[in-house]
Every structure is written in structure tokens, then in C-alpha cells.
Design an enzyme around this catalytic site. Structure first.
Site, PDB file in Angstrom:
ATOM      1  N   SER A 173       0.949  -1.265   0.361  1.00 14.48           N
ATOM      2  CA  SER A 173       0.276  -0.120   0.097  1.00 14.48           C
ATOM      3  C   SER A 173       1.033   0.864   0.318  1.00 14.48           C
ATOM      4  O   SER A 173       1.982   1.240   0.272  1.00 14.48           O
ATOM      5  CB  SER A 173      -1.226  -0.094   1.246  1.00 14.48           C
ATOM      6  OG  SER A 173      -0.186  -0.156   2.380  1.00 14.48           O
ATOM      7  N   LYS A 174       0.279   2.273  -0.240  1.00 14.16           N
ATOM      8  CA  LYS A 174       1.047   4.256   0.061  1.00 14.16           C
ATOM      9  C   LYS A 174       2.200   3.802   1.261  1.00 14.16           C
ATOM     10  O   LYS A 174       2.955   4.852   1.061  1.00 14.16           O
ATOM     11  CB  LYS A 174      -0.513   4.895  -0.068  1.00 14.16           C
ATOM     12  CG  LYS A 174      -0.249   5.304  -1.228  1.00 14.16           C
ATOM     13  CD  LYS A 174       0.768   5.671  -2.230  1.00 14.16           C
ATOM     14  CE  LYS A 174      -0.150   5.993  -4.017  1.00 14.16           C
ATOM     15  NZ  LYS A 174       0.943   6.394  -5.059  1.00 14.16           N
ATOM     16  N   ARG A 175       1.754   3.428   2.328  1.00 14.39           N
ATOM     17  CA  ARG A 175       2.484   3.841   3.667  1.00 14.39           C
ATOM     18  C   ARG A 175       3.898   2.536   2.855  1.00 14.39           C
ATOM     19  O   ARG A 175       4.700   3.284   3.669  1.00 14.39           O
ATOM     20  CB  ARG A 175       1.891   2.672   4.545  1.00 14.39           C
ATOM     21  CG  ARG A 175       1.689   1.549   4.849  1.00 14.39           C
ATOM     22  CD  ARG A 175       1.479   0.637   6.107  1.00 14.39           C
ATOM     23  NE  ARG A 175       1.239  -0.681   5.892  1.00 14.39           N
ATOM     24  CZ  ARG A 175       0.116  -1.263   5.588  1.00 14.39           C
ATOM     25  NH1 ARG A 175      -1.538  -0.598   4.921  1.00 14.39           N
ATOM     26  NH2 ARG A 175       0.362  -2.484   5.666  1.00 14.39           N
ATOM     27  N   HIS A 176       4.235   2.176   1.923  1.00 19.62           N
ATOM     28  CA  HIS A 176       5.112   1.917   1.871  1.00 19.62           C
ATOM     29  C   HIS A 176       5.608   2.218   1.038  1.00 19.62           C
ATOM     30  O   HIS A 176       6.841   1.404   0.635  1.00 19.62           O
ATOM     31  CB  HIS A 176       5.308  -0.442   1.314  1.00 19.62           C
ATOM     32  CG  HIS A 176       4.273  -1.244   2.011  1.00 19.62           C
ATOM     33  ND1 HIS A 176       2.884  -1.339   1.957  1.00 19.62           N
ATOM     34  CD2 HIS A 176       5.079  -1.678   3.501  1.00 19.62           C
ATOM     35  CE1 HIS A 176       2.563  -2.215   3.096  1.00 19.62           C
ATOM     36  NE2 HIS A 176       3.979  -2.980   4.312  1.00 19.62           N
ATOM     37  N   GLY A 177       5.466   2.886   0.602  1.00 22.10           N
ATOM     38  CA  GLY A 177       6.099   4.222  -0.630  1.00 22.10           C
ATOM     39  C   GLY A 177       5.443   4.038  -2.425  1.00 22.10           C
ATOM     40  O   GLY A 177       3.802   4.015  -1.850  1.00 22.10           O
TER      41      GLY A 177
END
Length: 467
Positions: free
Chosen positions: A242-246
Site C-alpha cells: 500500500s501507499k505506506r510502503h512507498g
């Protein structure tokens, strides 16, 4: 004679091309290309509210950047809706489907009653499945498949193995709604059949769909394709990406400066293995890639490994091709284009920087000496090397360089002699030279920089620094 391999990638145009979708497309492309087959592209745009031309354009752009070329025209699923409806009516004629006049209210009441009895999920049993056609009302109807009611069905998957489904869990799914529009489950199968798809390689989030879609193949007497459901990509922490991983979109990776060849190599190895092969070209990947090498466990995105792979490819890439891709990166990242002079100097200097960079931003940083314009402004670390003594030495160098033979051997002799005359080692002379030529403390060899920027520019930069 074996039928030619035909694979496809079929994204929904509701957003950017996800990195997982990019890998799925890559696996399909490699499998087809390595066997002399076809790789087709279909846009599944039946959801008219969420599908947008901008998303379609973004998907095509992402695939193009990855270097995944497709055969023939892009197919629009929505434009084939009449063909889908035609097949639904053919199923009626074959008695593998039936007209269902149940209303949404009746179906909802069935569900509520089942829940009241404690059932977590109940397969809707339409009263119209075996009804006499003479009893059919003059009312809108949906067309439902006749799912098997007992026994089991098997999905023979090249990655997941044999998956067994209890038929009692399969509902008589709707293939054509009462308003005449086809459902996704029908459209996918009809399109794959008509496009001649022999291998369906897609994410394992579609595995449950395979059992229902296989019913459509069976109902029409069509050959079932080879199934290969690949695990999804997870973040470094093992959780769904997801976005939290980049970055999650393919285009984001281009804008961050990863070279496409390195991205292809990394994504190929993400969840697939062939012996000890780690770094390889796309041509080599086509020859090696098979379905048996795909693992069943979700793959984890590893940015350090991605950068390492991309570094190998930057070093391997032809200078002209690398420069061309660099210019595309600048556009994607919204950065200024190279001037004619920068382009010229960088094309001469790539050889001494490309094997030290993993991304295009790194390449640009290491090639700063070729890109900067006079006057060269030294950064804080480099400026420390430009004291009064060093400036004097640089100033004394310029006359010696005026008529020197502009070769590495000749330059080495001049600079080493200058260091010896001033009672210092070459390392002490190299620091102010780096500051004068590049404005950086860490640079390629001073000899490489001088050869790349040329005699006139070298002397001009040394003169500026010695003033």
C-alpha cells in the site's frame, strides 16, 4: 501441431497501473514472447462510472515505459457487450442457463431468512431453474447459469496446484442482467475465448473466480485455458502493498529514476526463480521464464534489492540508450531538459559515472561535473579544499595545460609533477581539482573529468577557482 501460446493482460481503467499489475503483465509478456506467441491487451471498462480515459492512458503509458509491447489493437470489453449478450442467449438455447424472474426483493428476503436460521452464507436457489417455460411471466428477467448442485469441481492451476471446490457453494450466477448488460464473469470468459487466450496468468485474488468462469467454458463447450494464479506483492513488512510502503504505481518508479530494464529484471525475480539467475536481460528472461518457477507465497518488495538490480542494468546499458531514457526520466519527473552543451558533455562522460549509479538522480549527481555551468559553485565540503595555497597551485597549472597533449597519460604526468614540485601527494592536489572542476568533494577521476569537459573548459574552471 501445438497451438500457439496466447496470453493477455486485462486491467480495469479505474486508476494508475499498480506495480502488481505491472508484474502480472510482465509475466504474461515473457511467457508469450519466449514461446513465439502473442501477448494481448484488453481494457475491462464495463464499469462505466469508474472507468476513465485518463486511467486507460496511464495504464498504456506504464506498460510502454516497462517496455511491454502488445500484439494487435487494444480491446475494449465494453464495446463487446452485444457479443457477451449473444453468448448468454446461446447458453439458454443449450439449456445450460435459464431465465430467472426473481426480483431483488425476493432474493433479499431469501438471504434474510437464511441469516435468521444462522447461515453465514446461503446459495440462492432460484425457483425458475426448472420451471416450465409456459409459466414464464411477461416480465424482465436475468439469465442465470445452471451450476452443478452436488459433487466437486477442480481447478488445475499451474501455480496453486489442484484446487477443489464443493459445488454446493457455487450459485447459479447471473451472466446477463435484466437490463440486458453482461456481468464481469461472462464478459471475461467470452473475451478470452474469442481472443484465443490459451493461458490465463493473473493474481491469485482471482482464484475464486476461476471456478465460476470455468462453468461458462463448460456450458459453452469451450476449451478451458491453462490457469496460473500468481501470489500478490506485499510490502517489506509482509503486509499487502500500500501507499505506506512507498510507491505503488508503475509511473512513480519511472519518476523516481529507476531504469526500465532494471525494473523488468527485478519484477521478473519478484516471486519467480530460475536457479541462481539474478541479473539478466529481457531476452534471457524470455528464454528462462516458465510457470513452474513461480512460488506460491506472496513476494516481498525489497527496495535495496531493486536498487542493486537497477545499478547492474545502468552499467550494462548502451550509452545512447541510457541517455535517451534519462531524458524521458527528466520529463516524467518534471525536471528541466538537458541543454545542448550538457547533452554533449554527458554523452562523453557516461562511461565514468554509469557504473556507480543505481538510479537516474544518482547518475545526475555523479555527473554534476559534466552538467554544471561556469562559474562552478563548490559545495561546503569541496570549498574547504580551496584555500590560498591550493588556489595558487591551480593557477600555476593553467599554463602547463595550454599546449599539453589531451590524453590521460599526459595529464597524469603534468599533475603528478605539479604535486611533487609543491611537496604534496597527488591526493592533496586532487581535492582542490575536484572542487574546481565539479564543485563536489566526491567525483569521478579528475583525469576522466578533464577528458570529458575538454581543454578549454578545464582551463576556464581552474582559472575561475584560482582567482
Amino acid at each position: 501441431m501445438t497451438a500457439p501460446v496466447v496470453t493477455r493482460f486485462a486491467p480495469s481503467p479505474t486508476g494508475f497501473l499498480h506495480i502488481g499489475g505491472g508484474r502480472t503483465a510482465l509475466f504474461n509478456w515473457l511467457y508469450a514472447r519466449g514461446r513465439g506467441g502473442k501477448f494481448l491487451l484488453r481494457i475491462e471498462d464495463t464499469d462505466r462510472e469508474r472507468s476513465t480515459p485518463e486511467a486507460t492512458a496511464a495504464i498504456l503509458k506504464g506498460l510502454t515505459w516497462l517496455g511491454l509491447d502488445w500484439d494487435g489493437d487494444v480491446v475494449s470489453q465494453f464495446e463487446r457487450k452485444d457479443r457477451h449478450a449473444e453468448v448468454a442467449h446461446q447458453m439458454l438455447a443449450r439449456d445450460t442457463a435459464y431465465k430467472c424472474f426473481s426480483t431483488p426483493e425476493e432474493i433479499a428476503a431469501f438471504r434474510s431468512e437464511a441469516e435468521a436460521k444462522g447461515a453465514s452464507y446461503a446459495v440462492f436457489q432460484s425457483p425458475w431453474r426448472d420451471a416450465d417455460p409456459a409459466s414464464h411471466p411477461d416480465a424482465p428477467y436475468a439469465i442465470r447459469m445452471k451450476a452443478p448442485r452436488s459433487g466437486t469441481s477442480e481447478i488445475r492451476d499451474e501455480v496453486q496446484g489442484i484446487v477443489t471446490i464443493k459445488n454446493e457453494t457455487l450459485d447459479d450466477m447471473i451472466v446477463l442482467r435484466s437490463d440486458g448488460t453482461p456481468t464481469y464473469m461472462l464478459a471475461v470468459v467470452v473475451d478470452d475465448h474469442d481472443m484465443g487466450v490459451t493461458h490465463v496468468i493473473r493474481g491469485d485474488d482471482h482464484l475464486n473466480n476461476a471456478a465460476r468462469q470455468q462453468m461458462v467454458y463448460d456450458a459453452m463447450g469451450w476449451a478451458v485455458p491453462v490457469w496460473a494464479h500468481i501470489p500478490l506483492i506485499h510490502g517489506p513488512d509482509g503486509k499487502k502493498l500500500s501507499k505506506r510502503h512507498g510507491a505503488t504505481g508503475v509511473e512513480e518508479y519511472q519518476a523516481m529514476g529507476y531504469p526500465a530494464a532494471g525494473m523488468r529484471n527485478y519484477l521478473t525475480r519478484l516471486g519467480w526463480a530460475h536457479g541462481d539467475a539474478e541479473i539478466f536481460t529481457s531476452a534471457e528472461a524470455m528464454q528462462m521464464f516458465d510457470l513452474k518457477g513461480i512460488g506460491r507465497a506472496p513476494a516481498r518488495l525489497d527496495f535495496k534489492k531493486l536498487e542493486n538490480t537497477c545499478g547492474h542494468h545502468m552499467a550494462m546499458t548502451d550509452d545512447a540508450a541510457l541517455l535517451h531514457e534519462l531524458q524521458a526520466f527528466l520529463i516524467a519527473a518534471g525536471k528541466p531538459a538537458l541543454t545542448a552543451a550538457q547533452h554533449d558533455r554527458l554523452s562523453r562522460g557516461l562511461y565514468c559515472v554509469k557504473d556507480r549509479a543505481k538510479t537516474f538522480p544518482e547518475l545526475l549527481e555523479k555527473a554534476q561535473f559534466a552538467l554544471t555551468e561556469r562559474p562552478v559553485v563548490a559545495d561546503e565540503a569541496a570549498a574547504k579544499a580551496l584555500d590560498a595555497v591550493s588556489r595558487g597551485i591551480l593557477k600555476s597549472l593553467t599554463p602547463r595545460l595550454q599546449n599539453a597533449s589531451w590524453t590521460k597519460d599526459a595529464l597524469e604526468t603534468i599533475l603528478n609533477d605539479a604535486a611533487a614540485e609543491n611537496g604534496i601527494g597527488f591526493g592533496k592536489l586532487a581535492a582542490p581539482l575536484r572542487a574546481a572542476l565539479a564543485g563536489r568533494a566526491a567525483t569521478p577521476s579528475v583525469f576522466d573529468m578533464m577528458l570529458v569537459i575538454g581543454r578549454d573548459e578545464t582551463i576556464a574552471r581552474l582559472t575561475d577557482a584560482g582567482a
